[in-house]
Motif scaffolding. Structure first.
Motif, short mmCIF file in Angstrom:
data_model
loop_
_atom_site.label_atom_id
_atom_site.label_comp_id
_atom_site.label_asym_id
_atom_site.label_seq_id
_atom_site.Cartn_x
_atom_site.Cartn_y
_atom_site.Cartn_z
N GLN A 51 0.58 -1.62 -0.15
CA GLN A 51 0.05 -0.36 0.00
C GLN A 51 1.22 1.15 -0.08
O GLN A 51 1.87 0.95 0.69
CB GLN A 51 -1.16 0.18 1.65
N ARG A 52 0.32 2.27 -0.81
CA ARG A 52 1.20 3.50 -1.19
C ARG A 52 0.09 4.79 -0.24
O ARG A 52 -0.99 4.63 -0.49
CB ARG A 52 2.02 3.86 -2.38
N HIS A 53 0.78 5.40 0.19
CA HIS A 53 0.09 6.39 0.85
C HIS A 53 0.76 7.52 0.73
O HIS A 53 2.23 7.80 0.67
CB HIS A 53 -0.02 7.13 2.49
N TYR A 54 -0.13 8.98 0.19
CA TYR A 54 -0.01 9.54 -0.89
C TYR A 54 -0.46 10.99 -0.35
O TYR A 54 -1.52 10.85 -0.47
CB TYR A 54 0.83 9.76 -1.93
N LYS A 55 -0.48 11.83 -0.99
CA LYS A 55 -0.92 14.04 -1.00
C LYS A 55 -0.83 14.60 -2.03
O LYS A 55 0.08 14.18 -3.12
CB LYS A 55 -0.21 14.49 -0.02
N LEU A 56 -2.21 14.34 -2.53
CA LEU A 56 -2.46 15.19 -4.20
C LEU A 56 -3.32 16.54 -3.16
O LEU A 56 -3.92 16.51 -3.12
CB LEU A 56 -3.81 14.03 -5.03
N ALA A 57 -2.31 17.63 -4.09
CA ALA A 57 -2.73 18.60 -4.24
C ALA A 57 -3.37 18.70 -5.88
O ALA A 57 -2.29 18.37 -6.54
CB ALA A 57 -1.49 19.11 -3.88
N VAL A 58 -4.23 19.11 -5.11
CA VAL A 58 -5.48 19.31 -6.81
C VAL A 58 -5.63 21.05 -6.71
O VAL A 58 -6.05 21.70 -6.08
CB VAL A 58 -6.46 18.65 -7.06
N TYR A 59 -5.31 22.08 -7.75
CA TYR A 59 -5.62 23.03 -8.23
C TYR A 59 -5.93 23.22 -9.65
O TYR A 59 -5.14 23.12 -10.83
CB TYR A 59 -3.90 23.89 -8.24
N ARG A 60 -7.38 23.88 -10.61
CA ARG A 60 -7.64 24.07 -10.79
C ARG A 60 -7.79 25.67 -10.95
O ARG A 60 -8.10 26.22 -10.52
CB ARG A 60 -9.36 23.58 -10.97
N GLU A 61 -7.85 26.09 -12.58
CA GLU A 61 -7.61 27.64 -12.64
C GLU A 61 -7.90 27.55 -14.64
O GLU A 61 -6.65 27.06 -14.82
CB GLU A 61 -6.41 28.03 -12.38
N ASN A 62 -8.07 28.67 -14.35
CA ASN A 62 -8.37 28.97 -16.32
C ASN A 62 -8.59 27.39 -17.01
O ASN A 62 -7.25 27.32 -18.12
CB ASN A 62 -7.51 29.92 -16.98
N HIS A 63 -8.91 26.48 -16.70
CA HIS A 63 -9.48 24.77 -17.40
C HIS A 63 -7.48 23.90 -16.72
O HIS A 63 -8.12 23.29 -18.17
CB HIS A 63 -9.23 25.19 -19.37
N ILE A 64 -7.12 25.19 -16.68
CA ILE A 64 -6.02 24.48 -16.13
C ILE A 64 -5.43 23.77 -14.72
O ILE A 64 -6.18 24.17 -14.11
CB ILE A 64 -4.69 25.29 -17.31
N ILE A 65 -5.88 22.22 -14.70
CA ILE A 65 -5.26 21.51 -13.70
C ILE A 65 -3.95 20.88 -13.31
O ILE A 65 -3.24 20.01 -14.64
CB ILE A 65 -6.74 20.19 -13.99
N SER A 66 -3.64 21.44 -12.31
CA SER A 66 -2.84 20.46 -11.93
C SER A 66 -2.52 20.36 -10.76
O SER A 66 -3.34 20.38 -10.09
CB SER A 66 -1.62 22.28 -10.91
N PHE A 67 -1.51 18.79 -10.70
CA PHE A 67 -1.85 17.93 -9.57
C PHE A 67 -0.45 17.92 -10.26
O PHE A 67 0.66 17.37 -9.68
CB PHE A 67 -2.07 16.58 -10.35
N VAL A 68 0.21 17.46 -7.84
CA VAL A 68 1.17 17.69 -7.23
C VAL A 68 1.24 16.26 -5.97
O VAL A 68 0.20 16.26 -5.70
CB VAL A 68 1.92 18.95 -6.60
N ARG A 69 2.12 15.00 -6.27
CA ARG A 69 2.24 14.08 -5.83
C ARG A 69 2.85 13.86 -4.28
O ARG A 69 4.16 14.42 -5.03
CB ARG A 69 2.05 12.55 -7.23
N TYR A 70 2.49 14.11 -3.56
CA TYR A 70 3.67 13.94 -2.44
C TYR A 70 3.80 12.31 -1.45
O TYR A 70 2.34 11.90 -1.03
CB TYR A 70 3.65 15.02 -0.99
N ASP A 71 5.25 11.65 -1.43
CA ASP A 71 4.83 10.59 -1.54
C ASP A 71 5.25 10.57 0.76
O ASP A 71 6.18 10.83 1.03
CB ASP A 71 5.42 9.58 -1.33
N VAL A 72 4.19 10.23 1.03
CA VAL A 72 4.12 10.01 2.51
C VAL A 72 5.04 8.55 3.51
O VAL A 72 4.53 8.67 4.74
CB VAL A 72 3.03 10.78 3.66
N THR A 73 4.70 7.63 2.52
CA THR A 73 4.67 6.49 3.36
C THR A 73 6.55 6.87 4.01
O THR A 73 6.97 5.87 5.41
CB THR A 73 5.53 5.82 2.10
#
Length: 430
Positions: free
Chosen positions: A109-131
């Motif tokens: 099992q992998r535990h991570y945090k996913l930051a999502v930011y949407r603006e002007n039809h652009i979606i940015s994802f930042v994934r941080y592994d907290v294992t």
């Protein structure tokens, strides 16, 4: 009453539990605060990174997304969102940081945090592994638990040292009291202690000891004075009866009455001597050096008690199975046997009273109403009287017998008969 632990033990346990509990509470609070603050900081940083990546992607559409071993990112538009993982697509409409747990290809099992930011039809994802971060938290938790137990051990050691130091004056006070009991003389306690709570207790004990000593001395002086003053009239009675018995015209009936007066006078004198011995012995120890034959004293006591038998279908018998001698004054033994034999005759309406001497003891066996097993010990208490025929008196006789026997190391007891009605009173001298 349940036994209680020593005060020192209770102090050590309380101090140890307090130290352990305080350390555990501090550790729990520190871990909880650290986890909350760290989580908030990570979430805020990830969201800022996602926002920065979104703005950067809008300005540089062809640039690759940020990434490392712990942090990966991607930027998608509404048209290319389908290329993102399915779990991410479902979160594309919500700005924020999400906790996600996924099953990896190797089954872990992998535990991570996913930051999502949407603006002007652009979606940015930042994934941080907290294992790895969770592994660090586990190691920190183990270290904190070890520290808590270490502080608990230190609290135990400190509690032992403090309890010994704090209770040392109390132990010294108890030891001095024991020494006074052995020496038989009370000395002031307060000068040996500081002006604190223990010193105040020592001062109170000194005052209490002084009051008790004065009261006991007054009682002893009173007993001694009364006993001494009673000797004079008893001596007059004894000498007068002796002179009257020598009269040539004395009738048999009058002679018998004079003998009764003489026996009563002798018993009173012996009782006074025994009480004087008891009063002195409580201060200086028992008087010894005089050997007394138990059978002879028992025979004299039986003869002195025969007037109580008149009018009763009762026989009083002395049986000597073995000669027994004791190292004590005859007056002491006479007082003890007078009470035991006199009680047996008084409470027995019919039957027999047997006095058996032998095997280092004397037993008085009667056929009276008997006693209850639970009352056998209570009868030796002051003011307790037996129930039955002639149950009158102040209830002091057996209490005096017990004190005399304890003084000379004898064992006096009473028990009900198992073969018939009645009771058995015995004194074991060895």
């Amino acid at each position: 009453m349940q036994s209680r632990r020593k005060l020192r033990f209770r102090l050590v346990v309380s101090f140890t539990l307090f130290g352990f509990g305080l350390s555990a509470l501090f550790a729990f609070a520190a871990l909880n605060i650290r986890s909350r603050v760290e989580d908030q900081l990570v979430n805020a940083s990830l969201l800022d990174d996602a926002k920065y990546a979104n703005h950067y992607a809008q300005e540089h559409p062809e640039a690759p997304g940020p990434g490392s071993q712990l942090i990966t990112g991607m930027t998608k538009s509404d048209r290319t969102l389908y290329k993102a993982p399915l779990a991410w697509q479902n979160l594309a409409d919500t700005n924020g940081v999400h906790d996600i747990i996924e099953q990896s290809e190797d089954g872990d099992q992998r535990h991570y945090k996913l930051a999502v930011y949407r603006e002007n039809h652009i979606i940015s994802f930042v994934r941080y592994d907290v294992t790895r971060e969770e592994l660090g938290k586990q190691q920190l938790l183990i270290s904190v638990i070890a520290a808590v137990f270490l502080f608990g051990l230190l609290s135990l050691v400190l509690g032992l040292w403090l309890s010994r130091k704090v209770l040392k004056p109390v132990s010294e006070l108890a030891n001095r009291l024991r020494d006074f009991r052995k020496a038989g003389k009370a000395e002031p306690l307060a000068p040996h202690f500081a002006d604190d709570e223990v010193g105040e207790l020592a001062h109170a004990l000194d005052e209490y000891s002084a009051r008790l000593t004065a009261m006991v001395e007054r009682d002893r002086e009173f007993n001694s004075d009364v006993s001494h003053e009673l000797r004079t009239p008893l001596a007059v009675i004894a000498s007068t009866t002796e002179l009257l018995q020598g009269s040539p015209d004395l009738t048999e009936k009058l002679s018998e009455r004079l003998k009764r007066i003489e026996r009563a006078s002798r018993q009173a004198t012996e009782l006074i001597e025994a009480l004087l011995l008891l009063s002195r012995a409580e201060r200086r120890g028992p008087t010894r050096g005089e050997t007394t034959e138990v059978g002879k004293v028992a025979a004299d006591v039986i003869e002195s008690q025969r007037p109580q038998v008149r009018g009763k279908p009762l026989t009083v018998e002395l049986r000597t199975e073995q000669q027994v001698s004791v190292n004590a004054p005859a007056s002491v033994l006479s007082v003890a046997l007078t009470n035991l034999i006199g009680n047996a005759i008084k409470y027995t309406l019919e039957g027999s009273v047997q006095v058996v001497v032998g095997n280092g003891s004397i037993e008085v066996i009667d056929t009276g109403p008997g006693i209850k097993p639970e009352d056998a010990e209570r009868l030796f208490q002051r003011g307790v009287r037996g129930e039955g025929a002639g149950g009158s008196g102040a209830g002091l006789g057996l209490a005096i017998v017990r004190r005399l026997c304890e003084l000379y190391g004898w064992d006096v007891s009473m028990r009900p008969r198992s073969d018939a009605n009645g009771a058995i009173a015995s004194i074991r001298f060895s």
